[in-house]
Design a protein around this motif. Structure first.
Motif, PDB file in Angstrom:
ATOM      1  N   ILE A 155       0.109   3.713 -11.474  1.00 47.44           N
ATOM      2  CA  ILE A 155       1.264   4.404 -10.908  1.00 47.44           C
ATOM      3  C   ILE A 155       0.742   5.649 -10.213  1.00 47.44           C
ATOM      4  O   ILE A 155       0.335   6.615 -10.875  1.00 47.44           O
ATOM      5  N   ASN A 156       0.706   5.610  -8.891  1.00 47.44           N
ATOM      6  CA  ASN A 156       0.111   6.693  -8.112  1.00 47.44           C
ATOM      7  C   ASN A 156      -1.316   6.934  -8.581  1.00 47.44           C
ATOM      8  O   ASN A 156      -2.142   6.041  -8.506  1.00 47.44           O
ATOM      9  N   ASN A 157      -1.614   8.104  -9.141  1.00 46.37           N
ATOM     10  CA  ASN A 157      -2.964   8.426  -9.605  1.00 46.37           C
ATOM     11  C   ASN A 157      -3.148   8.206 -11.099  1.00 46.37           C
ATOM     12  O   ASN A 157      -4.157   8.626 -11.667  1.00 46.37           O
ATOM     13  N   PHE A 158      -2.183   7.574 -11.731  1.00 44.09           N
ATOM     14  CA  PHE A 158      -2.231   7.352 -13.180  1.00 44.09           C
ATOM     15  C   PHE A 158      -2.427   5.867 -13.470  1.00 44.09           C
ATOM     16  O   PHE A 158      -1.756   5.013 -12.881  1.00 44.09           O
ATOM     17  N   SER A 159      -3.383   5.563 -14.361  1.00 46.82           N
ATOM     18  CA  SER A 159      -3.651   4.170 -14.744  1.00 46.82           C
ATOM     19  C   SER A 159      -3.459   4.005 -16.237  1.00 46.82           C
ATOM     20  O   SER A 159      -3.838   4.880 -17.027  1.00 46.82           O
ATOM     21  N   ILE A 160      -2.879   2.875 -16.623  1.00 45.39           N
ATOM     22  CA  ILE A 160      -2.727   2.541 -18.033  1.00 45.39           C
ATOM     23  C   ILE A 160      -3.118   1.087 -18.240  1.00 45.39           C
ATOM     24  O   ILE A 160      -2.742   0.207 -17.465  1.00 45.39           O
TER      25      ILE A 160
ATOM     26  N   ILE B 126       0.859  -1.172   0.000  1.00 45.43           N
ATOM     27  CA  ILE B 126       0.000   0.000   0.000  1.00 45.43           C
ATOM     28  C   ILE B 126       0.899   1.227   0.000  1.00 45.43           C
ATOM     29  O   ILE B 126       2.031   1.196   0.491  1.00 45.43           O
ATOM     30  N   ARG B 127       0.409   2.290  -0.619  1.00 43.50           N
ATOM     31  CA  ARG B 127       1.193   3.514  -0.762  1.00 43.50           C
ATOM     32  C   ARG B 127       0.802   4.494   0.344  1.00 43.50           C
ATOM     33  O   ARG B 127      -0.381   4.817   0.511  1.00 43.50           O
TER      34      ARG B 127
ATOM     35  N   ILE C  89      -6.088   0.580   2.932  1.00 44.39           N
ATOM     36  CA  ILE C  89      -6.001  -0.817   2.486  1.00 44.39           C
ATOM     37  C   ILE C  89      -7.196  -1.149   1.605  1.00 44.39           C
ATOM     38  O   ILE C  89      -7.073  -1.791   0.563  1.00 44.39           O
ATOM     39  N   GLN C  90      -8.381  -0.710   2.030  1.00 41.30           N
ATOM     40  CA  GLN C  90      -9.592  -0.989   1.245  1.00 41.30           C
ATOM     41  C   GLN C  90      -9.558  -0.290  -0.102  1.00 41.30           C
ATOM     42  O   GLN C  90      -9.990  -0.846  -1.111  1.00 41.30           O
ATOM     43  N   SER C  91      -9.077   0.940  -0.158  1.00 42.10           N
ATOM     44  CA  SER C  91      -9.095   1.694  -1.405  1.00 42.10           C
ATOM     45  C   SER C  91      -8.019   1.238  -2.376  1.00 42.10           C
ATOM     46  O   SER C  91      -8.150   1.415  -3.587  1.00 42.10           O
ATOM     47  N   GLN C  92      -6.918   0.633  -1.843  1.00 42.36           N
ATOM     48  CA  GLN C  92      -5.821   0.245  -2.711  1.00 42.36           C
ATOM     49  C   GLN C  92      -5.734  -1.262  -2.943  1.00 42.36           C
ATOM     50  O   GLN C  92      -5.034  -1.702  -3.857  1.00 42.36           O
TER      51      GLN C  92
ATOM     52  N   SER D 184       4.817  -3.022   2.741  1.00 43.52           N
ATOM     53  CA  SER D 184       4.259  -4.332   2.437  1.00 43.52           C
ATOM     54  C   SER D 184       3.065  -4.610   3.347  1.00 43.52           C
ATOM     55  O   SER D 184       3.118  -4.374   4.557  1.00 43.52           O
ATOM     56  N   LEU D 185       1.973  -5.095   2.747  1.00 44.30           N
ATOM     57  CA  LEU D 185       0.796  -5.431   3.533  1.00 44.30           C
ATOM     58  C   LEU D 185       1.120  -6.537   4.535  1.00 44.30           C
ATOM     59  O   LEU D 185       0.660  -6.510   5.681  1.00 44.30           O
ATOM     60  N   ASP D 186       1.918  -7.511   4.108  1.00 40.53           N
ATOM     61  CA  ASP D 186       2.315  -8.585   5.028  1.00 40.53           C
ATOM     62  C   ASP D 186       3.107  -8.026   6.212  1.00 40.53           C
ATOM     63  O   ASP D 186       2.903  -8.426   7.367  1.00 40.53           O
TER      64      ASP D 186
END
Length: 877
Positions: free
Chosen positions: A576-581, A26-27, A42-45, A71-73
């Motif tokens: 990537i952050n707020n950018f999706s491809i 998570i960022r 966690i829910q949003s990402q 890391s989530l773990d």
């Protein structure tokens, strides 16, 4: 050879995906955060929903991070221990519970207790929470495993201790240790809690409309759209979709669509599909996904977009039955529709289905006015009566083989009987003479369709990576006949003939898809598909001569059509952050073999095409605003009906003819736009189509009008669309669709250009607790298809609905086309021939519908931390 190389590459890529590792992060910007805020991140990402109690996770618990990714773990295994927290993964959920430090437990340990937790049917109840209490203090917590078994350490002093067992949807059990049988393994039974736990939904702050990189999502569940509408009504009120009074669905104002329900393509006729969608209430719909420019994971066939309808599914054992009935008065004739929908779930088995019957009587009025280059005219007026009786049924079965494996089977059956009687008076005005005729004909249709789909799905890992196999078979049989009887004052005997045009179609398909997720920010999908189409179509013209039927070979033909498609694709999805491809490539090899048995004409086409697609999305701020840009390539193959070199004579002046020389058309489409909060969006689009397929109208022998599909050189469409949802007050909501585009066509020396505007306005009003009102208005300016101009259209409808019988029933009163303005008016002009066509259907109608829901069993919904934006975080691949 090239096709084999592509398929080999895809298969290799599929194999590589199973070998790659998966890590989820998570960022977070460096700093200190309340732990509850971290759960929201966690829910949003991630694809998990976090469950916790405010008694366990308190406001003063914080998390300090010094890097942008964690890391989530690591977070769950290391940081949780600072606050004596433990966690349990339950499918796509994370349950946060309290725990004591291991050292403290060891000091207190004097005993432990083992137990088994079952439900009232004596079935193991997995993942129940077990607590050891002393007063109001929790001194020990554990979670039962998937078989309902648990063990928990106990302190040496067991006086005043309580054992509490709880699970969502069940009544909690609390027992004193002095009452427990400690001679063996403890057995506890939890009873069903019939209390309905409402989902935490912030309706006012939750927009039903969510933009993703490749689609617009309309969330129906938990919004104002979930009550009192049919699924067809929902589509009519969705961004960039246009549904006319006949049930034709378009996107962007001028593109047809493919409709899918739960990933299954609905292969019905326009009328059958419209009626089926009318029978599904909005209460059964979870969301609608509008894909105006489909990506590589979808078949490239089709000049328009895709509408995916995702149905709700039962979560607990029990059944639900919805009874439906609707009556509409079509001016002088009745329309009736009745049926039922049902859902049933028992442990791992889930069944759903529908069955419906429709009776529809209508009277039409049709006029033709044709002017020829020699100044002669053809005039006709027709009175038409339609009597339709149709049946449709759907049965869907899903079975959970294991927690990560599921199989399903769906079968759809439709059958109808349509009889239409025509009575036509016509006149052919020539210089110095007029030929009068009267035509009576009976047009009969007997279509039957059976479509069965089998699917298998396998969850590969906890990140929801999955592998799917889908096999589909469609059978369509249509017995169509048209009997004519023409009389003229100048002829001593009537002219009698008939057209018989039976057809049988078989479509087989099988596909396999892999969707591999490595973390929230990256996924890979690939798949292969094979489709086989077989069609046998006969057009037989018989003339009644000397008391016998004689075959007319000029207008008779048998056409056998075979088509094979071999397809493969892959897509990459990265955030990537707020950018999706999201980018992909699809390859399709087409083999077409057609044979006119009668004329020995052959149609043989063999071509390979690549279809790239790319989708870009930049999120702006934290309120759902975004900018998107996408490109995709599509193909529209000639239909087997268009390729059939037949000539069908409709009456003495109208012909329909096939074209063996038709070539596929290719569409390149670019779209961009901005989406603001609460769904407000503005889009720009451009498409360029080579060898555009259109229906063209010409005259033959200065007498007959011929309708035939041909290839234009190219066509261009560009324009903009906008969607405006807004709230006037708590009782009045409004949304509007607007579209403006320009189309240009080239054919020989013909250059056609048109500007089209279309707008719709939907009002939703809640009048106290008495009833709800839906008012819908739409308008479309004149438009061209081929060399035919279609008149402008204005349409209006109003609907009043009210819940009755303690909310189990709903009654709706609806009036359509209030001003009686909907009609079909067409104008064509080519080489001196001018054609005016007018047809009026009974569009101003008044109807009453009733729905009643019967349920049995337990119903509940999970109480989630952020239900208001849960759907926005999910992507259907």
């Amino acid at each position: 050879m090239f096709t084999r190389s592509i398929l080999s590459l895809i298969i290799t890529l599929v194999g590589l995906q199973f070998c790659l590792a998966q890590v989820r992060h998570i960022r977070l910007e460096p700093g200190t955060y309340p732990l509850k805020d971290v759960f929201e991140m966690i829910q949003s990402q991630c694809d998990y929903t976090v469950f916790y109690s405010d008694e366990i996770v308190t406001e003063d618990m914080t998390l300090t991070v010094d890097s942008k990714q964690i890391s989530l773990d690591y977070l769950l295994n290391k940081k949780f221990k600072d606050y004596h927290l433990a966690y349990q993964f339950l499918d796509k959920k994370i349950l946060v519970i309290s725990d004591l430090p291991p050292s403290t437990l060891e000091q207190m340990r004097a005993d432990k207790i083992e137990g088994q937790i079952n439900d009232i049917k004596n079935q193991p109840l997995p993942y129940a929470t077990v607590r050891v209490l002393k007063g109001d203090s929790i001194i020990g917590v554990t979670v039962a495993n998937e078989l309902g078994r648990f063990n928990i350490a106990l302190p040496s002093d067991q006086r005043l201790l309580l054992l509490e067992v709880s699970s969502l949807g069940y009544k909690s059990v609390r027992k004193s240790f002095s009452d427990l049988d400690r001679t063996g393994k403890l057995k506890l039974t939890l009873d069903i809690d019939n209390t309905v736990l409402e989902t935490v939904t912030i309706t006012e702050n939750r927009s039903p409309y969510v933009r993703q990189a490749d689609r617009m999502i309309v969330n129906v569940e938990g919004t104002m759209l979930a009550n009192g509408l049919s699924t067809l009504d929902l589509l009519q009120r969705s961004p960039n979709l246009w549904v006319d009074h006949n049930g034709n669905i378009r996107i962007r104002g001028n593109q047809s669509v493919i409709v899918m329900i739960d990933d299954i393509i609905q292969r019905m006729s326009t009328e059958q599909l419209a009626e089926y969608l009318r029978s599904i209430p909005s209460e059964n719909i979870k969301r609608i996904e509008i894909i105006s420019n489909p990506g590589a994971e979808y078949e490239a066939q089709g000049l328009g977009g895709i509408v995916k309808i995702v149905m709700k599914k039962g979560t607990n054992d029990g059944f639900k039955v919805i009874l439906l009935a609707r009556y509409i008065q079509n001016v002088n004739d009745p329309y009736f529709n009745g049926g039922t929908l049902f859902d049933y779930k028992n442990k791992r088995l889930y069944l759903s289905g529908a069955i419906a019957y429709t009776k529809d009587n209508q009277r039409y009025k049709t006029d033709y006015n044709i002017q020829y280059p020699d100044d002669s005219k053809y005039l006709s007026n027709t009175q038409r009566f339609k009597d339709l009786n149709s049946y449709n049924a759907r049965l869907t079965a899903n079975y959970e083989i294991a927690k990560n494996q599921n199989i399903g089977l769906q079968t759809i059956w439709t059958n109808s009987k349509s009889d239409q009687d025509f009575h036509t008076n016509n006149a052919h005005q020539m210089r110095g003479d007029t030929l009068y005729k009267t035509t009576d004909n009976v047009w009969k249709n007997r279509p039957t369709m059976v479509n069965s789909t089998f699917n298998y799905s396998l969850k590969i890992d906890t990140l929801e990576s999955n592998f799917k196999v889908i096999a589909d078979y469609l059978y369509n049989d249509n017995r169509e006949s048209n009997h004519y009887r023409m009389t003229a004052p100048s002829s001593p005997a009537p002219y009698i003939y008939q057209n018989l045009s039976p057809s049988t179609t078989h479509i087989y398909s099988i596909q396999a898809d892999l969707n591999k997720k490595y973390q929230k920010d990256f996924s890979f999908a690939t798949g292969v598909k094979y489709v086989r189409t077989k069609r046998n179509n006969t057009v037989e013209r018989n003339n009644f001569v000397e008391d016998n039927w004689q075959l007319d070979s000029l207008y008779s033909n048998q056409f056998i059509y075979n088509e094979d498609l071999i397809m493969g694709y892959f897509t990459l999805d990265k955030k990537i952050n707020n950018f999706s491809i999201k980018a992909g490539l699809r390859a399709e090899q087409t083999f077409i073999n057609g044979l006119s048995v009668t004329s020995s004409e052959k149609v043989k086409q063999n071509y390979l095409n690549l279809f790239p697609s790319i989708f870009l999305l930049q999120n702006i701020g934290k309120k759902g605003a975004s900018i998107h840009l996408n490109y995709g390539k599509r193909v529209r193959r000639p239909s087997f009906k268009d390729l059939n070199p037949y000539t069908l004579q409709i009456d003495d002046f109208v012909l329909i003819q096939g074209n063996v020389n038709l070539q596929p058309e290719y569409i390149h489409r670019i779209e961009t736009g901005i989406t603001l909060k609460k769904g407000l969006s503005i889009d720009l689009f451009y498409s360029n189509t080579q060898d555009k397929i259109v229906q063209f109208t010409t005259q033959v022998n200065n007498r007959q009008i011929k309708y035939q599909s041909i290839n234009f050189k190219n066509g261009k469409d560009y324009g903009s669309s906008a969607f405006f949802p807004f709230t006037i007050n708590s009782c009045w909501r409004v949304q509007s669709n607007l579209s403006f585009f320009k189309s240009e066509f080239e054919y020989g020396n013909i250059n056609l250009s048109q500007k089209v505007f279309e707008g719709s306005l939907f009002n939703f009003l809640k009048v106290s607790k008495l009833f709800d009102v839906n008012l819908y208005l739409s308008y479309r300016t004149p438009s061209y298809i081929g060399n035919t101009k279609y008149a402008d259209q204005f349409y209006s409808s109003v609907m009043f609905s009210r819940g009755i019988l303690n909310g189990k029933g709903k009654i709706t009163l609806q009036a359509n086309d209030l001003f009686n303005t909907a009609r079909e008016r067409e104008y064509s002009s080519y080489e001196g021939t001018i054609i005016n066509f007018y047809q009026k259907r009974p569009t101003r109608t008044f109807g009453l519908s009733f729905a009643y829901t019967i349920t049995n069993g337990k119903k509940f919904e999970d109480k989630k931390i952020i239900q208001s934006n849960d759907e926005q975080r999910k992507r259907v691949n």
